[in-house]
Design a protein around this motif. Structure first.
Motif, mmCIF file in Angstrom:
data_model
loop_
_atom_site.group_PDB
_atom_site.id
_atom_site.type_symbol
_atom_site.label_atom_id
_atom_site.label_comp_id
_atom_site.label_asym_id
_atom_site.label_seq_id
_atom_site.Cartn_x
_atom_site.Cartn_y
_atom_site.Cartn_z
ATOM 1 N N ILE A 111 -24.713 -70.212 47.991
ATOM 2 C CA ILE A 111 -25.456 -68.999 47.610
ATOM 3 C C ILE A 111 -26.714 -69.381 46.848
ATOM 4 O O ILE A 111 -27.806 -68.844 47.092
ATOM 5 N N TYR A 112 -26.563 -70.345 45.906
ATOM 6 C CA TYR A 112 -27.712 -70.770 45.116
ATOM 7 C C TYR A 112 -28.795 -71.364 46.023
ATOM 8 O O TYR A 112 -29.991 -71.067 45.861
ATOM 9 N N ALA A 113 -28.363 -72.200 46.983
ATOM 10 C CA ALA A 113 -29.338 -72.834 47.882
ATOM 11 C C ALA A 113 -30.087 -71.786 48.691
ATOM 12 O O ALA A 113 -31.304 -71.871 48.872
ATOM 13 N N GLU A 114 -29.346 -70.769 49.202
ATOM 14 C CA GLU A 114 -29.995 -69.700 49.972
ATOM 15 C C GLU A 114 -30.964 -68.907 49.103
ATOM 16 O O GLU A 114 -32.085 -68.602 49.515
ATOM 17 N N LYS A 115 -30.501 -68.555 47.880
ATOM 18 C CA LYS A 115 -31.355 -67.797 46.967
ATOM 19 C C LYS A 115 -32.580 -68.626 46.571
ATOM 20 O O LYS A 115 -33.700 -68.106 46.496
ATOM 21 N N PHE A 116 -32.348 -69.919 46.312
ATOM 22 C CA PHE A 116 -33.455 -70.791 45.934
ATOM 23 C C PHE A 116 -34.501 -70.839 47.047
ATOM 24 O O PHE A 116 -35.703 -70.737 46.803
ATOM 25 N N ALA A 117 -34.023 -70.991 48.294
ATOM 26 C CA ALA A 117 -34.943 -71.027 49.435
ATOM 27 C C ALA A 117 -35.699 -69.717 49.562
ATOM 28 O O ALA A 117 -36.898 -69.698 49.871
ATOM 29 N N LEU A 118 -34.987 -68.592 49.327
ATOM 30 C CA LEU A 118 -35.621 -67.280 49.426
ATOM 31 C C LEU A 118 -36.704 -67.129 48.368
ATOM 32 O O LEU A 118 -37.835 -66.726 48.655
ATOM 33 N N TRP A 119 -36.354 -67.473 47.106
ATOM 34 C CA TRP A 119 -37.342 -67.356 46.039
ATOM 35 C C TRP A 119 -38.480 -68.354 46.221
ATOM 36 O O TRP A 119 -39.630 -68.053 45.904
ATOM 37 N N GLN A 120 -38.129 -69.526 46.732
ATOM 38 C CA GLN A 120 -39.171 -70.515 47.011
ATOM 39 C C GLN A 120 -40.128 -69.989 48.073
ATOM 40 O O GLN A 120 -41.340 -70.190 47.997
ATOM 41 N N SER A 121 -39.548 -69.275 49.069
ATOM 42 C CA SER A 121 -40.381 -68.676 50.110
ATOM 43 C C SER A 121 -41.334 -67.641 49.520
ATOM 44 O O SER A 121 -42.516 -67.589 49.857
ATOM 45 N N GLU A 122 -40.779 -66.797 48.610
ATOM 46 C CA GLU A 122 -41.628 -65.776 47.980
ATOM 47 C C GLU A 122 -42.699 -66.432 47.115
ATOM 48 O O GLU A 122 -43.851 -65.994 47.106
ATOM 49 N N PHE A 123 -42.295 -67.487 46.378
ATOM 50 C CA PHE A 123 -43.268 -68.201 45.561
ATOM 51 C C PHE A 123 -44.350 -68.828 46.444
ATOM 52 O O PHE A 123 -45.539 -68.810 46.102
ATOM 53 N N SER A 124 -43.933 -69.350 47.596
ATOM 54 C CA SER A 124 -44.889 -69.946 48.526
ATOM 55 C C SER A 124 -45.868 -68.905 49.037
ATOM 56 O O SER A 124 -47.051 -69.178 49.227
ATOM 57 N N LYS A 125 -45.354 -67.681 49.272
ATOM 58 C CA LYS A 125 -46.256 -66.596 49.701
ATOM 59 C C LYS A 125 -47.330 -66.342 48.654
ATOM 60 O O LYS A 125 -48.497 -66.135 48.976
ATOM 61 N N ILE A 126 -46.899 -66.355 47.378
ATOM 62 C CA ILE A 126 -47.867 -66.131 46.303
ATOM 63 C C ILE A 126 -48.932 -67.229 46.322
ATOM 64 O O ILE A 126 -50.137 -66.949 46.269
ATOM 65 N N GLN A 127 -48.474 -68.481 46.412
ATOM 66 C CA GLN A 127 -49.384 -69.612 46.307
ATOM 67 C C GLN A 127 -50.271 -69.773 47.535
ATOM 68 O O GLN A 127 -51.450 -70.105 47.416
ATOM 69 N N LYS A 128 -49.688 -69.550 48.722
ATOM 70 C CA LYS A 128 -50.410 -69.860 49.957
ATOM 71 C C LYS A 128 -51.068 -68.647 50.610
ATOM 72 O O LYS A 128 -51.966 -68.816 51.437
ATOM 73 N N ILE A 129 -50.601 -67.437 50.268
ATOM 74 C CA ILE A 129 -51.154 -66.254 50.926
ATOM 75 C C ILE A 129 -51.780 -65.294 49.924
ATOM 76 O O ILE A 129 -52.987 -65.061 49.944
ATOM 77 N N PHE A 130 -50.948 -64.767 49.031
ATOM 78 C CA PHE A 130 -51.422 -63.690 48.178
ATOM 79 C C PHE A 130 -52.528 -64.132 47.217
ATOM 80 O O PHE A 130 -53.546 -63.452 47.080
ATOM 81 N N LEU A 131 -52.309 -65.284 46.524
ATOM 82 C CA LEU A 131 -53.334 -65.743 45.601
ATOM 83 C C LEU A 131 -54.641 -66.105 46.303
ATOM 84 O O LEU A 131 -55.703 -65.616 45.914
ATOM 85 N N PRO A 132 -54.604 -66.969 47.365
ATOM 86 C CA PRO A 132 -55.870 -67.294 48.044
ATOM 87 C C PRO A 132 -56.558 -66.055 48.625
ATOM 88 O O PRO A 132 -57.776 -65.932 48.557
ATOM 89 N N THR A 133 -55.738 -65.122 49.206
ATOM 90 C CA THR A 133 -56.334 -63.920 49.771
ATOM 91 C C THR A 133 -56.978 -63.069 48.686
ATOM 92 O O THR A 133 -58.097 -62.557 48.844
ATOM 93 N N SER A 134 -56.270 -62.914 47.549
ATOM 94 C CA SER A 134 -56.815 -62.117 46.448
ATOM 95 C C SER A 134 -58.071 -62.755 45.877
ATOM 96 O O SER A 134 -59.044 -62.065 45.565
ATOM 97 N N GLU A 135 -58.033 -64.082 45.745
ATOM 98 C CA GLU A 135 -59.230 -64.771 45.263
ATOM 99 C C GLU A 135 -60.387 -64.577 46.239
ATOM 100 O O GLU A 135 -61.536 -64.400 45.834
ATOM 101 N N GLY A 136 -60.049 -64.618 47.531
ATOM 102 C CA GLY A 136 -61.082 -64.376 48.543
ATOM 103 C C GLY A 136 -61.662 -62.974 48.443
ATOM 104 O O GLY A 136 -62.875 -62.776 48.578
ATOM 105 N N LEU A 137 -60.787 -61.975 48.202
ATOM 106 C CA LEU A 137 -61.263 -60.596 48.047
ATOM 107 C C LEU A 137 -62.123 -60.466 46.791
ATOM 108 O O LEU A 137 -63.110 -59.721 46.785
ATOM 109 N N LYS A 138 -61.732 -61.160 45.720
ATOM 110 C CA LYS A 138 -62.552 -61.156 44.507
ATOM 111 C C LYS A 138 -63.940 -61.719 44.793
ATOM 112 O O LYS A 138 -64.947 -61.179 44.330
ATOM 113 N N THR A 139 -63.972 -62.772 45.577
ATOM 114 C CA THR A 139 -65.256 -63.353 45.954
ATOM 115 C C THR A 139 -66.074 -62.367 46.770
ATOM 116 O O THR A 139 -67.292 -62.239 46.576
#
Length: 571
Positions: A111-139
């Motif tokens: 369960i921990y491994a699945e949850k960790f992967a899920l949260w890691q996926s969400e964290f990856s979205k922040i780092q690789k998609i949401f943050l760069p996209t938001s920074e791009g929109l700010k620009t």
């Protein structure tokens, strides 16, 4: 120095195998034993009957180990079981107790491994998609602020110019009307002058007649009686002039406002800012060792590639026409383009035969790049031009860079765009052109207005669209995303780092030459240091040029020789 994963100890060249004293690359991971393994130790591990069912995967697909947590009821026991009925974690003693008899249980680590992967996926979205996209929109917003200010200033300038034009017309019309009053005044005064002259003449006439009458009155009666009576002319009639009357113009503030242009916001729906489609960042798939072997047997697809446990020399080219190999470009046919510090640019075939030789202004920079079509593009920083060589060896002028001196260039494998590192006086930027040579993007400063680059003398593009530059003056690898936002800078593993040639491969790894330590560094696409992939042990001395061909081989050129060496590092 870029931050690496927490599993790597400081100063390590790669993930170390966890079996006893083995120091080889631990590219595999046993999820049951929770330790990295090299390929040899992995094979030995599987030979043991006790380990035959162990779940061995690639290191990046590993399950994360359950953190140690003590049971609240039994402090000497660790929590590692999950009760579905009670929705609570348990220790072994709780599990064996009467309270949970007959309940359904799960492995808490799973369960921990699945949850960790899920949260890691969400964290990856922040780092690789949401943050760069938001920074791009700010620009984009900052760019819009500048554009709005520019437009409003232009409107104000136009309004002032229009007002000046209207003032000029008013002055012109007023001047014309005033001139007309002078003409009217002159005409009226001339008429009055004429009347004055008429009366002056009549008065003279009356004087003469008065003298005659006096003459007659002074004579004898006989003469007076015999003389004919004098007749007087009547007083001339004249007319009083009709003075002009000034009629006040019929205008007010609204009339003037209507004459001048106005500013209005168009009655159109505002355009939504473009947000790139969200590509799902999936959790790593779980592959067993057996599945990996089956996959490798069934398919030779690139995604199945991984780092080899060792680097193998494949072949060498002794390149005629150059003194050394500062930059190397391999085209689709396997032919090689090599340049040296004197600006010699040559093409050689698979047997080392010289096919083409060109003299350029290039020196120790990555000033040429193979294209998707099988040709070559190279820069001439003295002429401030970019030239194109077709597969049939025809050279044509392609792009003029105006006042900018192009020093490095890369043809994108993603869409054929052309990335160029260039400078002008003290300004430095990376410019993107499309396939036809149209300028479509300039990258120069970060969000705080600081210069991103100092001297990007080698440049490449990663599989995720990142632009990777080897910046000599910064002593760093400077990486920005495709929107031009700074992602990370890598400054080597020691006190000195002199980056030269740089390239990326199909797995997103970044390879960069360090001429100070005579090594080629391997980084992940987030700037994490993975290993020293080539060093003096493989015969490397002053590596300057590096590229990867379609067969996933590394080509390395050096400063001290005209030999280009080819290595295999993926399997």
């Amino acid at each position: 120095m870029a931050t690496t994963s927490d599993e790597q100890a400081a100063g390590q060249h790669y993930l170390v195998c966890g079996i006893q004293d083995c120091q080889r690359n631990g590219q595999f991971y046993c999820n049951d034993c929770h330790q990295p393994m090299c390929e040899q130790c992995k094979d030995e591990h599987r030979k043991s009957p006790n380990n035959k069912n162990h779940d061995i995967v690639l290191y990046r697909q590993r399950k994360h180990r359950l953190p140690i947590e003590k049971c609240k009821l039994h402090p000497t026991k660790n929590v590692d079981i999950f009760c579905r009925e009670c929705n609570t974690p348990l220790c072994l003693k709780c599990f064996l107790g009467k309270e949970h008899k007959g309940h359904e249980f799960d492995d808490l680590e799973e369960i921990y491994a699945e949850k960790f992967a899920l949260w890691q996926s969400e964290f990856s979205k922040i780092q690789k998609i949401f943050l760069p996209t938001s920074e791009g929109l700010k620009t984009d917003i900052k760019r819009d602020v500048k554009e709005i200010k520019k437009i409003m200033e232009s409107i104000r300038t136009s309004m002032k110019a229009e007002a000046e034009s209207l003032k000029h017309l008013v002055d012109e019309v007023t001047s014309k009307k005033i001139k007309h009053t002078h003409t009217m005044e002159k005409s009226l005064l001339q008429m009055l002058k004429s009347q004055e002259t008429t009366y002056n003449d009549y008065i003279k006439y009356l004087g003469k007649m008065s003298e005659k009458f006096q003459e007659y009155l002074s004579t004898t009666n006989q003469k007076l009686l015999s003389s004919q009576i004098l007749k007087l002319k009547t007083i001339p009639e004249t007319s009083k002039p009709v003075p002009p009357v000034f009629t006040v113009g019929q205008f007010n503030r609204d009339n003037v406002a209507k004459l001048l242009g106005g500013v209005n916001v168009p009655n159109t729906e505002p355009e939504k800012r473009k947000i790139q489609p969200m590509q799902a960042v999936s959790t790593p798939m779980k592959f067993t060792e057996k599945q990996m072997e089956q996959s490798k047997e069934k398919s030779d697809m690139k995604p199945t590639l991984s780092l080899s446990s060792s680097v193998t020399k494949v072949r060498e080219y002794s390149v005629a026409g150059v003194d050394n190999a500062y930059h190397v470009s391999a085209d689709k046919s396997g032919r090689l383009w090599v340049s040296d510090a004197s600006g010699n640019l040559v093409q050689t075939d698979l047997q080392g035969k010289l096919l083409q030789e060109i003299q350029t202004s290039g020196t120790t920079d990555g000033f040429h790049t193979a294209t998707q079509e099988g040709g070559l593009i190279y820069t001439d920083k003295d002429e401030k031009k970019i030239y194109r060589i077709t597969p049939d060896r025809k050279i044509t002028e392609f792009i003029k860079t105006e006042d900018w001196r192009p020093i490095s260039i890369h043809s994108s494998r993603i869409n054929g765009d052309i990335l160029v590192g260039m400078y002008k006086n003290r300004e430095v930027r990376v410019t993107r052109y499309n396939k036809t040579g149209k300028e479509i993007q300039n990258i120069q400063r970060d969000n705080q207005g600081q210069e991103l680059f100092d001297y990007p003398h080698y440049i490449t593009e990663n599989i995720n669209g990142d632009i990777c530059t080897s910046d000599w003056n910064k002593r760093a690898v400077v990486v920005v995303n495709k929107s031009g936002q700074h992602r990370f800078s890598y400054t080597g593993q020691g006190s000195k780092f002199y980056p030269y040639g740089i390239c990326t491969d199909v797995l997103g790894y970044i390879l960069v030459c360090d001429s100070d330590s005579n090594t080629v560094h391997l980084l992940d696409q987030d700037g994490g240091f993975l290993s020293i992939i080539l060093s003096e042990q493989q015969g490397i001395e002053y590596p300057y040029g590096v590229c990867v061909d379609d067969e996933n081989n590394i080509y390395v050129g050096q400063n001290t020789t005209n030999t280009v060496t080819v290595y295999k590092y993926l399997e």
